[in-house]
Design a protein around this motif. Structure first.
Motif, PDB file in Angstrom:
ATOM      1  N   ASP A   1      -7.229  -6.563 -13.811  1.00  0.00           N
ATOM      2  CA  ASP A   1      -8.046  -6.705 -12.606  1.00  0.00           C
ATOM      3  C   ASP A   1      -7.172  -7.104 -11.426  1.00  0.00           C
ATOM      4  O   ASP A   1      -7.304  -6.576 -10.312  1.00  0.00           O
ATOM      5  CB  ASP A   1      -9.143  -7.744 -12.842  1.00  0.00           C
ATOM      6  N   THR A   2      -6.249  -8.020 -11.654  1.00  0.00           N
ATOM      7  CA  THR A   2      -5.344  -8.463 -10.593  1.00  0.00           C
ATOM      8  C   THR A   2      -4.447  -7.315 -10.143  1.00  0.00           C
ATOM      9  O   THR A   2      -4.299  -7.059  -8.943  1.00  0.00           O
ATOM     10  CB  THR A   2      -4.479  -9.634 -11.083  1.00  0.00           C
ATOM     11  N   PHE A   3      -3.851  -6.604 -11.100  1.00  0.00           N
ATOM     12  CA  PHE A   3      -2.967  -5.481 -10.777  1.00  0.00           C
ATOM     13  C   PHE A   3      -3.720  -4.399 -10.013  1.00  0.00           C
ATOM     14  O   PHE A   3      -3.256  -3.904  -8.966  1.00  0.00           O
ATOM     15  CB  PHE A   3      -2.367  -4.907 -12.061  1.00  0.00           C
ATOM     16  N   ASN A   4      -4.893  -4.026 -10.517  1.00  0.00           N
ATOM     17  CA  ASN A   4      -5.661  -2.952  -9.884  1.00  0.00           C
ATOM     18  C   ASN A   4      -6.156  -3.346  -8.499  1.00  0.00           C
ATOM     19  O   ASN A   4      -6.190  -2.518  -7.584  1.00  0.00           O
ATOM     20  CB  ASN A   4      -6.851  -2.573 -10.772  1.00  0.00           C
ATOM     21  N   ALA A   5      -6.545  -4.605  -8.339  1.00  0.00           N
ATOM     22  CA  ALA A   5      -7.035  -5.068  -7.039  1.00  0.00           C
ATOM     23  C   ALA A   5      -5.921  -5.031  -5.999  1.00  0.00           C
ATOM     24  O   ALA A   5      -6.135  -4.612  -4.844  1.00  0.00           O
ATOM     25  CB  ALA A   5      -7.599  -6.479  -7.157  1.00  0.00           C
ATOM     26  N   LEU A   6      -4.725  -5.447  -6.379  1.00  0.00           N
ATOM     27  CA  LEU A   6      -3.592  -5.415  -5.450  1.00  0.00           C
ATOM     28  C   LEU A   6      -3.210  -3.979  -5.098  1.00  0.00           C
ATOM     29  O   LEU A   6      -2.931  -3.657  -3.934  1.00  0.00           O
ATOM     30  CB  LEU A   6      -2.397  -6.145  -6.066  1.00  0.00           C
ATOM     31  N   THR A   7      -3.226  -3.102  -6.107  1.00  0.00           N
ATOM     32  CA  THR A   7      -2.898  -1.693  -5.868  1.00  0.00           C
ATOM     33  C   THR A   7      -3.901  -1.049  -4.923  1.00  0.00           C
ATOM     34  O   THR A   7      -3.534  -0.356  -3.970  1.00  0.00           O
ATOM     35  CB  THR A   7      -2.857  -0.920  -7.204  1.00  0.00           C
ATOM     36  N   GLN A   8      -5.184  -1.287  -5.178  1.00  0.00           N
ATOM     37  CA  GLN A   8      -6.226  -0.704  -4.350  1.00  0.00           C
ATOM     38  C   GLN A   8      -6.184  -1.254  -2.927  1.00  0.00           C
ATOM     39  O   GLN A   8      -6.399  -0.531  -1.954  1.00  0.00           O
ATOM     40  CB  GLN A   8      -7.607  -0.972  -4.966  1.00  0.00           C
ATOM     41  N   ALA A   9      -5.882  -2.547  -2.812  1.00  0.00           N
ATOM     42  CA  ALA A   9      -5.814  -3.166  -1.483  1.00  0.00           C
ATOM     43  C   ALA A   9      -4.680  -2.556  -0.660  1.00  0.00           C
ATOM     44  O   ALA A   9      -4.806  -2.375   0.557  1.00  0.00           O
ATOM     45  CB  ALA A   9      -5.623  -4.670  -1.620  1.00  0.00           C
ATOM     46  N   LEU A  10      -3.576  -2.234  -1.327  1.00  0.00           N
ATOM     47  CA  LEU A  10      -2.458  -1.604  -0.629  1.00  0.00           C
ATOM     48  C   LEU A  10      -2.831  -0.185  -0.204  1.00  0.00           C
ATOM     49  O   LEU A  10      -2.542   0.245   0.918  1.00  0.00           O
ATOM     50  CB  LEU A  10      -1.220  -1.599  -1.522  1.00  0.00           C
ATOM     51  N   LYS A  11      -3.505   0.554  -1.077  1.00  0.00           N
ATOM     52  CA  LYS A  11      -3.909   1.927  -0.761  1.00  0.00           C
ATOM     53  C   LYS A  11      -4.927   1.966   0.376  1.00  0.00           C
ATOM     54  O   LYS A  11      -4.888   2.851   1.237  1.00  0.00           O
ATOM     55  CB  LYS A  11      -4.500   2.598  -2.004  1.00  0.00           C
ATOM     56  N   SER A  12      -5.827   0.996   0.392  1.00  0.00           N
ATOM     57  CA  SER A  12      -6.894   0.991   1.395  1.00  0.00           C
ATOM     58  C   SER A  12      -6.458   0.411   2.728  1.00  0.00           C
ATOM     59  O   SER A  12      -7.153   0.561   3.741  1.00  0.00           O
ATOM     60  CB  SER A  12      -8.092   0.186   0.878  1.00  0.00           C
ATOM     61  N   GLY A  13      -5.333  -0.267   2.733  1.00  0.00           N
ATOM     62  CA  GLY A  13      -4.874  -0.894   3.956  1.00  0.00           C
ATOM     63  C   GLY A  13      -5.284  -2.343   4.094  1.00  0.00           C
ATOM     64  O   GLY A  13      -4.913  -3.009   5.068  1.00  0.00           O
ATOM     65  N   GLU A  14      -6.069  -2.853   3.127  1.00  0.00           N
ATOM     66  CA  GLU A  14      -6.432  -4.267   3.177  1.00  0.00           C
ATOM     67  C   GLU A  14      -5.178  -5.134   3.087  1.00  0.00           C
ATOM     68  O   GLU A  14      -5.094  -6.208   3.702  1.00  0.00           O
ATOM     69  CB  GLU A  14      -7.399  -4.604   2.039  1.00  0.00           C
TER      70      GLU A  14
END
Length: 312
Positions: A72-85
């Motif tokens: 969950d931590t890995f995926n959340a960080l990856t998604q946040a980088l992709k989305s620009g968050e």
């Protein structure tokens, strides 16, 4: 909820980036504690909390807990980088600090691995062991003593050590009994109950207590103390024998058995069950007369304030 999270995130950035980096000039790595801690994971989720921490200025996120929590931590960080968050600029800042530390400060490209045998030769020496023992004893916190302690190490009285399995293992209690036997001239017996002591086990412990002169009762909780452990301490306390209860994990156990005649917090087993034998050995030494040096690092509501600790 979104307003609360945004405020918290800004507040964290004010501390990590504003105070630590900009005002104090700190240039090293900022590493979080475990994202799986309940105070974090239950309120925000380990993943979202990790994104908040990096945005606030943290360089390395400690992703612990279960495999799903780590993912969950890995995926959340990856998604946040992709989305620009999470901006690439913010991530690159941390990446540069991490690589600077690994490559230039510690030169891990030359020697990426530690030889455990070599490390053991360094730390497994008499001097290191003595230092560890002294540190442990200075942490042992005597919170209550109604003329129960110290036990006389030189007499020939019998000692009963009775306590629960911890994460399914009986070795903790057995090892504490060995430490008591080492520190006492008299005989020592042990009895291990289930993690949540049953009525039948409590009755058996009381039968053993009838033949003992004094009793050591280790208890363990990583959150709330199982009711059976509290019932065991209370029953043994009513036996009329000198009883000392020793919390192996969190120091709050005494809230469940305030009747105990003596109580020691040892901090000897962390919440995932990793043992620190040096600490429980030090607690046994304190029981048999060594001077405790610990001060309570928390407040135990209704019983003991932060910073208290008795001595002999």
């Amino acid at each position: 909820m979104l307003l609360i999270l945004s405020f918290l995130q800004l507040y964290q950035k004010k501390v990590l980036t504003g105070l630590l980096r900009e005002e104090m000039g700190f240039k090293g790595l900022i590493v979080t504690d475990a994202m799986s801690m309940h105070a974090i994971s239950e309120k925000w989720g380990a993943g979202h909390a990790a994104v908040m921490a990096v945005n606030a200025g943290a360089d390395i996120v400690m992703a612990t807990g279960t495999l799903p929590e780590q993912l969950d931590t890995f995926n959340a960080l990856t998604q946040a980088l992709k989305s620009g968050e999470l901006s690439e600029k913010r991530v690159d800042e941390s990446l540069k600090r991490i690589l600077d530390a690994k490559l230039f400060k510690y030169k891990l490209y030359k020697d990426r691995y530690t030889n455990p045998d070599k490390a053991a030769k360094i730390v497994n020496t008499a001097a290191y062991k003595q230092t560890a023992t002294e540190v442990a004893r200075k942490s042992i916190t005597l919170l209550k003593n109604n003329n129960v302690l110290p036990f006389n190490a030189e007499d020939n009285k019998t000692t009963l050590v009775v306590g629960p399995k911890i994460y399914g293992s009986s070795s903790y209690i057995e090892d504490i009994a060995k430490a008591a036997d080492y520190n006492s001239a008299g005989s020592v017996t042990s009895f291990v109950t289930a993690t949540d002591s049953t009525d039948a086990e409590i009755n058996q412990a009381l039968q053993l207590a009838a033949g003992a002169d004094r009793i050591i009762v280790p208890t363990f909780s990583a959150s709330g103390l199982p009711a059976g452990q509290a019932k065991l301490v209370k029953a043994l306390q009513q036996s009329g024998k000198p009883v000392v209860a020793v919390s192996l994990g969190l120091p709050y156990d005494i809230q469940s058995y305030p009747e105990a005649g003596a109580y020691i917090a040892s901090y000897a087993v962390e919440r995932w069950g990793s043992p620190v034998p040096t600490s429980w050995n030090a607690a046994v030494e304190v029981i048999f007369g060594k001077q405790p040096g610990g001060k309570l690092p928390v407040t135990i509501d209704g019983l003991y304030p932060y910073g208290v600790g008795l001595t002999y």
